[in-house]
Scaffold this motif. Structure first.
Motif, PDB file in Angstrom:
ATOM      1  N   ALA A   1      12.679 -15.564  41.551  1.00 20.44           N
ATOM      2  CA  ALA A   1      12.436 -16.595  40.541  1.00 20.44           C
ATOM      3  C   ALA A   1      11.132 -17.342  40.805  1.00 20.44           C
ATOM      4  O   ALA A   1      10.313 -17.529  39.899  1.00 20.44           O
ATOM      5  CB  ALA A   1      13.605 -17.574  40.502  1.00 20.44           C
ATOM      6  N   TRP A   2      10.922 -17.756  42.062  1.00 21.06           N
ATOM      7  CA  TRP A   2       9.725 -18.539  42.375  1.00 21.06           C
ATOM      8  C   TRP A   2       8.451 -17.699  42.281  1.00 21.06           C
ATOM      9  O   TRP A   2       7.428 -18.166  41.769  1.00 21.06           O
ATOM     10  CB  TRP A   2       9.853 -19.169  43.764  1.00 21.06           C
ATOM     11  CG  TRP A   2      10.740 -20.382  43.789  1.00 21.06           C
ATOM     12  CD1 TRP A   2      11.975 -20.491  44.364  1.00 21.06           C
ATOM     13  CD2 TRP A   2      10.469 -21.649  43.184  1.00 21.06           C
ATOM     14  NE1 TRP A   2      12.485 -21.746  44.155  1.00 21.06           N
ATOM     15  CE2 TRP A   2      11.583 -22.485  43.440  1.00 21.06           C
ATOM     16  CE3 TRP A   2       9.401 -22.166  42.453  1.00 21.06           C
ATOM     17  CZ2 TRP A   2      11.653 -23.805  42.994  1.00 21.06           C
ATOM     18  CZ3 TRP A   2       9.462 -23.479  42.005  1.00 21.06           C
ATOM     19  CH2 TRP A   2      10.577 -24.284  42.286  1.00 21.06           C
TER      20      TRP A   2
ATOM     21  N   LYS B   1      22.672 -21.333  44.025  1.00 23.44           N
ATOM     22  CA  LYS B   1      21.692 -20.876  45.003  1.00 23.44           C
ATOM     23  C   LYS B   1      20.742 -22.031  45.341  1.00 23.44           C
ATOM     24  O   LYS B   1      20.500 -22.918  44.532  1.00 23.44           O
ATOM     25  CB  LYS B   1      20.891 -19.699  44.448  1.00 23.44           C
ATOM     26  CG  LYS B   1      21.721 -18.446  44.175  1.00 23.44           C
ATOM     27  CD  LYS B   1      22.130 -17.781  45.467  1.00 23.44           C
ATOM     28  CE  LYS B   1      22.870 -16.491  45.210  1.00 23.44           C
ATOM     29  NZ  LYS B   1      23.260 -15.809  46.466  1.00 23.44           N
ATOM     30  N   PRO B   2      20.153 -22.013  46.538  1.00 23.40           N
ATOM     31  CA  PRO B   2      19.241 -23.103  46.929  1.00 23.40           C
ATOM     32  C   PRO B   2      17.931 -23.059  46.141  1.00 23.40           C
ATOM     33  O   PRO B   2      17.348 -22.001  45.939  1.00 23.40           O
ATOM     34  CB  PRO B   2      18.996 -22.833  48.417  1.00 23.40           C
ATOM     35  CG  PRO B   2      19.243 -21.362  48.578  1.00 23.40           C
ATOM     36  CD  PRO B   2      20.347 -21.026  47.619  1.00 23.40           C
ATOM     37  N   PHE B   3      17.490 -24.235  45.673  1.00 23.72           N
ATOM     38  CA  PHE B   3      16.221 -24.337  44.937  1.00 23.72           C
ATOM     39  C   PHE B   3      15.053 -24.684  45.863  1.00 23.72           C
ATOM     40  O   PHE B   3      13.909 -24.692  45.430  1.00 23.72           O
ATOM     41  CB  PHE B   3      16.329 -25.399  43.837  1.00 23.72           C
ATOM     42  CG  PHE B   3      16.953 -24.896  42.575  1.00 23.72           C
ATOM     43  CD1 PHE B   3      16.172 -24.530  41.489  1.00 23.72           C
ATOM     44  CD2 PHE B   3      18.339 -24.768  42.465  1.00 23.72           C
ATOM     45  CE1 PHE B   3      16.749 -24.062  40.318  1.00 23.72           C
ATOM     46  CE2 PHE B   3      18.924 -24.304  41.303  1.00 23.72           C
ATOM     47  CZ  PHE B   3      18.123 -23.949  40.224  1.00 23.72           C
ATOM     48  N   LYS B   4      15.349 -24.961  47.118  1.00 18.48           N
ATOM     49  CA  LYS B   4      14.310 -25.330  48.067  1.00 18.48           C
ATOM     50  C   LYS B   4      13.329 -24.176  48.267  1.00 18.48           C
ATOM     51  O   LYS B   4      13.735 -23.039  48.475  1.00 18.48           O
ATOM     52  CB  LYS B   4      14.948 -25.716  49.415  1.00 18.48           C
ATOM     53  CG  LYS B   4      13.941 -26.244  50.429  1.00 18.48           C
ATOM     54  CD  LYS B   4      14.634 -26.622  51.727  1.00 18.48           C
ATOM     55  CE  LYS B   4      13.620 -27.116  52.758  1.00 18.48           C
ATOM     56  NZ  LYS B   4      14.278 -27.488  54.037  1.00 18.48           N
ATOM     57  N   ILE B   5      12.045 -24.487  48.188  1.00 16.20           N
ATOM     58  CA  ILE B   5      11.012 -23.452  48.308  1.00 16.20           C
ATOM     59  C   ILE B   5      10.638 -23.255  49.775  1.00 16.20           C
ATOM     60  O   ILE B   5      10.376 -24.213  50.496  1.00 16.20           O
ATOM     61  CB  ILE B   5       9.741 -23.820  47.515  1.00 16.20           C
ATOM     62  CG1 ILE B   5      10.093 -24.257  46.097  1.00 16.20           C
ATOM     63  CG2 ILE B   5       8.779 -22.644  47.463  1.00 16.20           C
ATOM     64  CD1 ILE B   5       8.894 -24.717  45.297  1.00 16.20           C
TER      65      ILE B   5
ATOM     66  N   MET C   1      20.417 -19.017  39.257  1.00 14.81           N
ATOM     67  CA  MET C   1      20.509 -19.723  40.539  1.00 14.81           C
ATOM     68  C   MET C   1      21.381 -20.963  40.420  1.00 14.81           C
ATOM     69  O   MET C   1      22.173 -21.272  41.325  1.00 14.81           O
ATOM     70  CB  MET C   1      19.109 -20.118  41.014  1.00 14.81           C
ATOM     71  CG  MET C   1      18.261 -18.957  41.506  1.00 14.81           C
ATOM     72  SD  MET C   1      16.551 -19.461  41.826  1.00 14.81           S
ATOM     73  CE  MET C   1      16.780 -20.752  43.052  1.00 14.81           C
TER      74      MET C   1
ATOM     75  N   PHE D   1      16.249 -18.972  37.164  1.00 15.38           N
ATOM     76  CA  PHE D   1      16.585 -20.314  37.656  1.00 15.38           C
ATOM     77  C   PHE D   1      17.955 -20.759  37.127  1.00 15.38           C
ATOM     78  O   PHE D   1      18.705 -21.448  37.827  1.00 15.38           O
ATOM     79  CB  PHE D   1      15.506 -21.319  37.264  1.00 15.38           C
ATOM     80  CG  PHE D   1      14.284 -21.270  38.143  1.00 15.38           C
ATOM     81  CD1 PHE D   1      14.390 -21.568  39.498  1.00 15.38           C
ATOM     82  CD2 PHE D   1      13.051 -20.922  37.629  1.00 15.38           C
ATOM     83  CE1 PHE D   1      13.272 -21.527  40.326  1.00 15.38           C
ATOM     84  CE2 PHE D   1      11.926 -20.875  38.444  1.00 15.38           C
ATOM     85  CZ  PHE D   1      12.043 -21.173  39.792  1.00 15.38           C
TER      86      PHE D   1
ATOM     87  N   ASP E   1      16.774 -16.285  50.219  1.00 14.19           N
ATOM     88  CA  ASP E   1      17.600 -15.750  49.141  1.00 14.19           C
ATOM     89  C   ASP E   1      16.767 -14.901  48.184  1.00 14.19           C
ATOM     90  O   ASP E   1      15.674 -15.306  47.762  1.00 14.19           O
ATOM     91  CB  ASP E   1      18.259 -16.901  48.368  1.00 14.19           C
ATOM     92  CG  ASP E   1      19.184 -16.400  47.277  1.00 14.19           C
ATOM     93  OD1 ASP E   1      20.287 -15.945  47.592  1.00 14.19           O
ATOM     94  OD2 ASP E   1      18.774 -16.459  46.101  1.00 14.19           O
TER      95      ASP E   1
ATOM     96  N   SER F   1      16.234 -16.421  44.633  1.00 17.84           N
ATOM     97  CA  SER F   1      15.290 -17.529  44.736  1.00 17.84           C
ATOM     98  C   SER F   1      13.873 -17.009  44.917  1.00 17.84           C
ATOM     99  O   SER F   1      12.928 -17.491  44.272  1.00 17.84           O
ATOM    100  CB  SER F   1      15.676 -18.438  45.905  1.00 17.84           C
ATOM    101  OG  SER F   1      14.731 -19.470  46.070  1.00 17.84           O
TER     102      SER F   1
END
Length: 317
Positions: free
Chosen positions: A187-188, A62-66, A57, A54, A181, A184
């Motif tokens: 990470a998630w 980078k986008p954090f949107k899930i 990111m 994170f 991504d 992302s």
């Protein structure tokens, strides 16, 4: 042309550095388990690893949107909880080198499971590769002389199967959402997958963690180098090398693990185990060669495939 060659060389060097990090990490993890329970270590390793990704990111904007939350949860259960949790558990009683080799049978299980799950039938080099992998696993397991580390070996194999299922799911996910991504996604899924490991660690926690220099260093090695930096190296390599070449190079990881564990941990490799490791190594090379061949065939120009470049349309009337 010179710039392209330099990029290819840098990508190969990045991949070799990645293999050193991942290969030696089996020894680091094995030593770290002297100071903490397997699930305590796995929980700290995955939580800190997700945190590092994170941060990466954030730095790379980078986008954090899930996106694709249900799929990411399942991917986390397979890739992080299943793969990481089981391999750390396997290291408690099993040797680092042997566990690494059995876990890295992942390409073999991916190849087999892709048949019923993706409709990709075995063909060409995949058939002898499957035979060599099965023979290699049998030689390592040695059914006629089952030892006390049988449970550890089964855990390592199931860890590889869980990793293979995660690869197939990730392949489907990327096909459905090509703009997702990769950092992302990683990470998630690691964050979601760490939740059951943390719960299990709390349920099974009986001895306190020994926070000494080596254990802290092992956590830093796993979270910073084994996760954040390793994934950046992997993404850089994939950008400038084919997936087949990258996969073939990563077969060096279990070799490094075996050599490092024999030197540092004084693990003795039995003749049958050595034959099994050799057969699995041949199988992994065959699978990687098959991927490279298929990738090259996919790049063949349409006129070399005897296919028309532009399909003609029949006019009505």
């Amino acid at each position: 042309m010179l710039l392209k060659k330099n990029q290819g060389l840098m990508a190969f060097l990045a991949l070799m550095l990645l293999c050193l990090i991942w290969g030696y990490n089996w020894v680091v993890m094995k030593n770290a388990l002297h100071f903490a329970g397997p699930f305590d270590f796995a929980a700290l390793r995955t939580i800190l690893g997700a945190l590092c990704l994170f941060i990466v990111m954030l730095i790379l904007k980078k986008p954090f949107k899930i996106q694709e939350i249900p799929s990411l949860i399942v991917l986390g259960l397979l890739q992080t909880a299943g793969f990481t949790g089981l391999l750390v558990w396997a290291l408690v009683e099993g040797g680092a080198g042997k566990t690494a080799v059995l876990t890295y049978t992942m390409p073999f299980w991916t190849m087999l499971l892709a048949w019923p799950l993706l409709g990709e039938k075995l063909s060409g080099w995949q058939w002898p590769a499957a035979f060599f992998s099965l023979m290699g696993i049998l030689f390592i397991l040695d059914p006629l002389h089952l030892g006390t580390d049988l449970f550890s070996m089964v855990l390592a194999i199931v860890s590889g199967i869980s990793w293979a299922l995660a690869v197939i799911l990730a392949k489907k996910l990327q096909a459905r959402s090509p703009n997702l991504d990769l950092i992302s996604l990683t990470a998630w899924q690691m964050l979601f997958g760490s939740i059951p490991i943390v719960i299990f660690a709390l349920m099974t926690h009986t001895t306190s963690i020994e926070w000494n220099g080596y254990f802290i260093g092992a956590l830093i090695y796993n979270s910073v180098f084994g996760n954040a930096i390793a994934w950046l190296l992997w993404l850089y390599a994939l950008r400038h090398l084919s997936a087949g070449v990258a996969t073939m190079t990563t077969t060096v990881c279990p070799v490094i693990a075996v050599i490092a564990s024999s030197i540092e941990l004084h693990e003795f490799i039995k003749p049958f185990e050595f034959v099994g490791m050799f057969l699995i190594g041949i199988s992994l090379l065959m699978i990687s060669y098959d991927r490279i061949k298929r990738h090259q065939e996919g790049l063949v120009q349409p006129w070399l495939k005897n296919e028309p470049m532009i399909k003609s349309r029949h006019r009505k009337g």
